[in-house]
Scaffold this motif. Structure first.
Motif, short mmCIF file in Angstrom:
data_model
loop_
_atom_site.label_atom_id
_atom_site.label_comp_id
_atom_site.label_asym_id
_atom_site.label_seq_id
_atom_site.Cartn_x
_atom_site.Cartn_y
_atom_site.Cartn_z
N VAL A 10 -20.43 -9.65 18.10
CA VAL A 10 -19.28 -8.88 17.81
C VAL A 10 -18.68 -8.37 18.80
CG1 VAL A 10 -17.65 -7.22 16.13
CG2 VAL A 10 -20.23 -8.86 15.37
N PHE A 11 -18.00 -8.56 19.31
CA PHE A 11 -16.42 -7.35 19.43
C PHE A 11 -15.18 -6.81 19.18
CE2 PHE A 11 -12.06 -7.37 21.73
CZ PHE A 11 -12.33 -6.42 23.11
N GLY A 12 -15.55 -5.60 19.75
CA GLY A 12 -14.37 -4.37 19.17
C GLY A 12 -14.28 -3.73 20.09
N THR A 13 -12.60 -2.48 19.90
CA THR A 13 -12.45 -1.85 20.84
C THR A 13 -12.59 -0.49 19.92
OG1 THR A 13 -10.00 -1.96 20.08
CG2 THR A 13 -10.82 -3.05 21.69
N VAL A 14 -12.74 0.72 21.22
CA VAL A 14 -12.28 1.67 20.84
C VAL A 14 -11.52 3.02 22.09
CG1 VAL A 14 -14.93 2.54 22.32
CG2 VAL A 14 -13.32 4.54 20.05
N ASP A 15 -10.81 3.67 21.87
CA ASP A 15 -10.34 4.36 22.70
C ASP A 15 -11.10 5.34 23.23
OD1 ASP A 15 -9.77 6.52 24.07
OD2 ASP A 15 -7.84 6.49 23.03
N MET A 50 -20.37 3.10 16.28
CA MET A 50 -19.92 4.37 17.89
C MET A 50 -18.61 4.60 17.50
SD MET A 50 -21.84 1.52 20.49
CE MET A 50 -21.87 3.22 21.50
N GLY A 51 -18.14 4.49 16.05
CA GLY A 51 -17.09 5.27 15.61
C GLY A 51 -15.36 4.14 16.10
N ALA A 52 -16.24 2.65 16.28
CA ALA A 52 -14.92 1.15 16.70
C ALA A 52 -14.76 0.70 15.77
CB ALA A 52 -15.60 0.66 18.21
N GLU A 53 -13.80 -0.39 16.06
CA GLU A 53 -13.26 -1.32 15.21
C GLU A 53 -13.06 -2.82 15.65
OE1 GLU A 53 -11.61 -0.97 12.28
OE2 GLU A 53 -11.39 1.47 12.32
N PRO A 54 -14.47 -3.38 14.79
CA PRO A 54 -13.90 -4.84 15.13
C PRO A 54 -13.37 -5.62 15.69
CG PRO A 54 -15.83 -4.46 12.43
CD PRO A 54 -14.61 -3.18 13.03
N HIS A 55 -13.29 -6.43 16.06
CA HIS A 55 -11.88 -7.92 16.03
C HIS A 55 -12.18 -8.82 15.96
CE1 HIS A 55 -9.65 -4.08 17.04
NE2 HIS A 55 -10.29 -3.78 17.76
#
Length: 313
Positions: free
Chosen positions: A111-116, A54-59
């Motif tokens: 998994v938790f990540g974030t994206v704009d 999804m083009g996101a970064e995992p944290h």
């Protein structure tokens, strides 16, 4: 809630504020390799893949482990170390998790990540003319089935294990740089199943150049020999209305379906890239992964959700 399960996207997405969306996923399964450490890495890479798709970064990741309490604690330690190493490679952290006593081992991650929010990559949005790319070889299911019945040896299986342990970070970052229209990772529904979901959500169709598909060494011959996981046949049945046979004879068509409907574990990124950005995607992926992505087909108009072969019409 920006995304739930409506279009079979890879993660749930919750918008926290104007510039931040939270991406959440969970995945776990039974062992696909014998080595506990490698099982941990494969399962973790597979779970992280949803976020990368999804083009996101995992944290942050949480362990999910089911293991027989009578097993040596070294087995649990090796599985968890494999998962932790994969998560660390992804630039994220493991922060606890949950275990249960179970006679059948299972492992994976939440998994938790974030994206704009403006840059979320979905499996919806492919457009006619887009170029389809695949970033890993196909055939993990067929090769695993072949190993179980001694049709291949451990040495032949080795590239498959290495591929399953590989993160999809390079494909994720390359597709974002190339302004991808739609993407997903190829896992349990095979290339054809995940492509069909993308096409149905995008109201398009696709043509696959079968000769351009990247396959692990003996996969084609094994498919011809009917060395296929049982799940393959149910995927083929489900997709029958959407697979176009064209001028291919029955045997050739069936053998190809055996490949494109092969369920994958920790497969590659399937991306629909605007044609004017194809060179950008190829260059970015090669720079990050050290190899070229496979250009496997194009998105076409009409026949929503349908897949045909370039030389089969």
């Amino acid at each position: 809630m920006l995304l739930g399960y409506e279009t079979s996207d890879d993660c749930a997405v919750w918008q926290a504020n104007e510039h931040l969306a939270c991406v959440l996923t969970v995945d776990f399964f039974t062992p696909v390799v014998d080595d506990p450490y490698e099982f941990g890495r494969v399962a973790a890479a597979n779970a992280l893949s949803d976020v990368f798709a999804m083009g996101a970064e995992p944290h942050v990741a949480l362990n999910l482990l089911a293991l027989d309490i009578n097993l040596d604690t070294e087995v649990a330690a090796a599985i968890l170390q494999g998962g932790a190493d994969a998560v660390a490679q992804a630039g994220a952290f493991v922060s606890g998790g949950h275990t249960i006593d179970d006679s059948e081992p299972k492992y994976g991650l939440s998994v938790f990540g974030t994206v704009d929010p403006a840059r979320i990559v979905r499996n919806q949005g492919a457009q006619p003319g887009d170029v389809l790319y695949l970033t890993k070889p196909l055939g993990t299911g067929i090769m695993s089935a072949a190993l179980k019945i001694n049709q291949i040896d451990e040495e032949t299986m080795r590239p498959v294990v290495e591929s399953m342990m590989e993160l999809n970070a390079a494909g994720s970052r390359a597709m974002v740089a190339a302004q991808v229209h739609a993407a997903t990772d190829v896992t349990g529904f095979g290339l054809a199943g995940h492509l069909h979901e993308m096409l149905a959500a995008s109201e398009c169709s696709a043509i696959i150049d079968f000769a351009s598909l990247p396959l692990f060494g003996p996969v084609w011959q094994l498919s011809c020999d009917y060395c296929r996981p049982g799940r393959t046949f149910s995927i083929m049945d489900d997709l029958e209305p959407f697979m176009v046979q064209g001028s291919l004879d029955d045997e050739e068509f069936d053998n190809r379906l055996g490949v494109v409907c092969d369920p994958q574990t920790s497969g590659g990124i399937l991306a629909a890239i605007p044609p004017e950005q194809a060179a950008v995607f190829e260059a970015e992926f090669e720079r990050r992964a050290g190899r070229k992505p496979a250009r496997i087909g194009i998105i076409t108009e009409g026949n929503i959700g349908c897949i045909s072969f370039a030389d089969g019409n």
